[in-house]
Design an enzyme around this catalytic site. Structure first.
Site, PDB file in Angstrom:
ATOM      1  N   LYS A 281     -12.968  -8.490 -42.362  1.00 45.75           N
ATOM      2  CA  LYS A 281     -14.054  -9.372 -41.910  1.00 45.75           C
ATOM      3  C   LYS A 281     -15.249  -9.457 -42.865  1.00 45.75           C
ATOM      4  CE  LYS A 281     -12.720 -11.203 -39.151  1.00 45.75           C
ATOM      5  NZ  LYS A 281     -11.579 -12.130 -39.436  1.00 45.75           N
TER       6      LYS A 281
ATOM      7  N   HIS B 167      -6.672  -4.725 -47.724  1.00 45.15           N
ATOM      8  CA  HIS B 167      -7.754  -4.080 -46.972  1.00 45.15           C
ATOM      9  C   HIS B 167      -7.666  -2.561 -47.120  1.00 45.15           C
ATOM     10  CE1 HIS B 167      -9.221  -7.666 -45.117  1.00 45.15           C
ATOM     11  NE2 HIS B 167      -8.241  -7.843 -44.274  1.00 45.15           N
TER      12      HIS B 167
ATOM     13  N   SER C  25     -17.845  -9.440 -36.053  1.00 50.97           N
ATOM     14  CA  SER C  25     -16.790 -10.338 -36.512  1.00 50.97           C
ATOM     15  C   SER C  25     -15.410  -9.751 -36.188  1.00 50.97           C
ATOM     16  CB  SER C  25     -16.952 -10.563 -38.015  1.00 50.97           C
ATOM     17  OG  SER C  25     -15.978 -11.453 -38.483  1.00 50.97           O
TER      18      SER C  25
HETATM   19  P1  A3P Z   1     -17.713 -14.422 -38.703  1.00 50.30           P
HETATM   20  O1  A3P Z   1     -16.694 -13.913 -37.727  1.00 50.30           O
HETATM   21  O2  A3P Z   1     -18.976 -13.620 -38.666  1.00 50.30           O
HETATM   22  O3  A3P Z   1     -17.982 -15.874 -38.568  1.00 50.30           O
HETATM   23  P2  A3P Z   1     -12.294 -12.238 -43.456  1.00 50.30           P
HETATM   24  O4  A3P Z   1     -11.813 -13.414 -44.222  1.00 50.30           O
HETATM   25  O5  A3P Z   1     -12.522 -11.021 -44.283  1.00 50.30           O
HETATM   26  O6  A3P Z   1     -11.457 -11.998 -42.256  1.00 50.30           O
HETATM   27  O7  A3P Z   1     -13.766 -12.587 -42.956  1.00 50.30           O
HETATM   28  C1  A3P Z   1     -13.994 -13.517 -41.936  1.00 50.30           C
HETATM   29  C2  A3P Z   1     -15.475 -13.757 -41.809  1.00 50.30           C
HETATM   30  O8  A3P Z   1     -15.916 -14.484 -42.976  1.00 50.30           O
HETATM   31  C3  A3P Z   1     -15.813 -14.605 -40.597  1.00 50.30           C
HETATM   32  O9  A3P Z   1     -17.113 -14.186 -40.174  1.00 50.30           O
HETATM   33  C4  A3P Z   1     -15.830 -16.002 -41.216  1.00 50.30           C
HETATM   34  O10 A3P Z   1     -16.506 -16.970 -40.466  1.00 50.30           O
HETATM   35  C5  A3P Z   1     -16.525 -15.699 -42.548  1.00 50.30           C
HETATM   36  N1  A3P Z   1     -16.304 -16.747 -43.551  1.00 50.30           N
HETATM   37  C6  A3P Z   1     -15.150 -17.294 -43.946  1.00 50.30           C
HETATM   38  N2  A3P Z   1     -15.353 -18.290 -44.823  1.00 50.30           N
HETATM   39  C7  A3P Z   1     -16.694 -18.388 -44.981  1.00 50.30           C
HETATM   40  C8  A3P Z   1     -17.533 -19.261 -45.744  1.00 50.30           C
HETATM   41  N3  A3P Z   1     -17.043 -20.229 -46.499  1.00 50.30           N
HETATM   42  N4  A3P Z   1     -18.878 -19.059 -45.673  1.00 50.30           N
HETATM   43  C9  A3P Z   1     -19.386 -18.084 -44.893  1.00 50.30           C
HETATM   44  N5  A3P Z   1     -18.636 -17.241 -44.136  1.00 50.30           N
HETATM   45  C10 A3P Z   1     -17.307 -17.402 -44.175  1.00 50.30           C
END
Ligand code: A3P
Length: 293
Positions: free
Chosen positions: A45, A107, A137
């Site tokens: 996340k 991860h 998240s």
């Molecule tokens: P949130 O749940 O806080 O919205 P991962 O890819 O490591 O699983 O992380 C997911 C998190 O990164 C989510 O956070 C998601 O919304 C955020 N995320 C993904 N793409 C993004 C972007 N282009 N800009 C900002 N946050 C982004």
């Protein structure tokens, strides 16, 4: 599609894990890296998909246009340790990549990274995100991802996070472990989600200089535009909607993409307890996070 029941966490060499990330352990520990492989490493996340997408755009946006519209990001950037026996493994997906450099997601905590990445001196981009937004998240992700352990209610989830009983273990150990490692490994670039949000262009420049890329300012603009939260959210190849285990009726994968959403989840008391415990767990490191911008 009938999904199996949610998995239970178990201790794996001192780290909480679930079978789909340990079943292929022997195989992925013997993964043969190539010197130009690029590993994208994060605690879950932290913005893994965002940075994976940015790297994919930087390398392949111009040469392979179909790639952007036909292959989901999680296939373009395979998840090394994932495995559903008899169905697929991330390691096989990486082995079958025909593009170079190969972009690989993990991860794993630093001590679990297959040794070949160190032997080949591969470049590694680590992305870290502050603990409070990470746990929020992760909570929503575990609610909607039926392949993750049952999250339970928010307050018990928060407690579990503080105890390090999460898939891929303790956030505290993960971010500190990689932070210590990068001090002696110039081939690790340690980025922060909060910096990426605050100044995407500066962080993109950092990334490019680390990777030895020099895109034109027009190309950079296009990459930044495509990787904007709203644009990724509307992009079926980047928003997770192609993944059958994610239930978007419960929560979207691209949820908020903000710094500070924790304030909408933590009670005053939870915040005090969390911060007090955080200070204890993080007192042995010079690693600093921002929880607001
Ligand atoms: P949130 O749940 O806080 O919205 P991962 O890819 O490591 O699983 O992380 C997911 C998190 O990164 C989510 O956070 C998601 O919304 C955020 N995320 C993904 N793409 C993004 C972007 N282009 N800009 C900002 N946050 C982004």
């Amino acid at each position: 599609m009938d999904l199996p029941p949610r998995p239970e966490l178990f201790d794996f060499h001192g780290v909480s894990m679930i079978p789909c990330f340990t079943d292929n352990w022997e195989n992925y520990q013997n993964f043969q890296a190539r010197p130009d492989d690029i590993l994208i490493a994060t605690y879950p996340k932290a913005g893994t998909t965002w940075v994976s997408y940015i790297l994919d755009l930087l390398y392949f946006r111009e040469s392979l246009e179909d790639r952007q519209t036909t292959i989901p990001i999680y296939e373009r950037v395979p998840f090394l340790e994932i495995c559903v026996p008899g169905l697929f493994s991330g390691k096989d997906q990486v082995d079958n990549l025909t593009t170079s450099p190969r972009l690989i997601k993990t991860h794993l905590p630093v001590q679990f990274v297959p040794k070949s990445f160190w032997e080949q001196n591969c470049r590694i981009v680590y992305v870290a995100r502050n603990a409070k937004d990470s746990v929020v998240s992760f909570f929503h992700f575990d609610r909607m991802n039926k392949a993750q352990p049952e999250p339970g209610d928010w307050s018990s989830y928060l407690k579990r996070f503080m105890d390090g009983k999460m898939v891929f273990g303790s956030w505290y150990e993960h971010v500190k472990g990689w932070w210590e490692k990068q001090k002696s490994h110039p081939n690790i670039l340690y980025l922060f989600y909060e910096d990426l949000i605050e100044n995407t262009e500066e962080e993109l420049d950092k990334l490019c200089s680390f990777l030895g890329l020099s895109p034109s300012s027009e190309s950079k603009k296009q990459v930044m535009e495509k990787a904007l939260f709203d644009n990724m959210k509307n992009n079926k190849m980047a928003n997770g909607s192609a993944d059958a285990v994610l239930d978007f009726k419960i929560s979207p994968f691209m949820r908020k993409g903000k710094v500070g959403d924790w304030k909408n989840h933590f009670t005053v008391q939870q915040n005090e307890q969390f911060s007090e415990d955080y200070d204890k767990k993080m007192k042995d490191t010079d690693l600093q996070f921002r929880t607001v911008l």
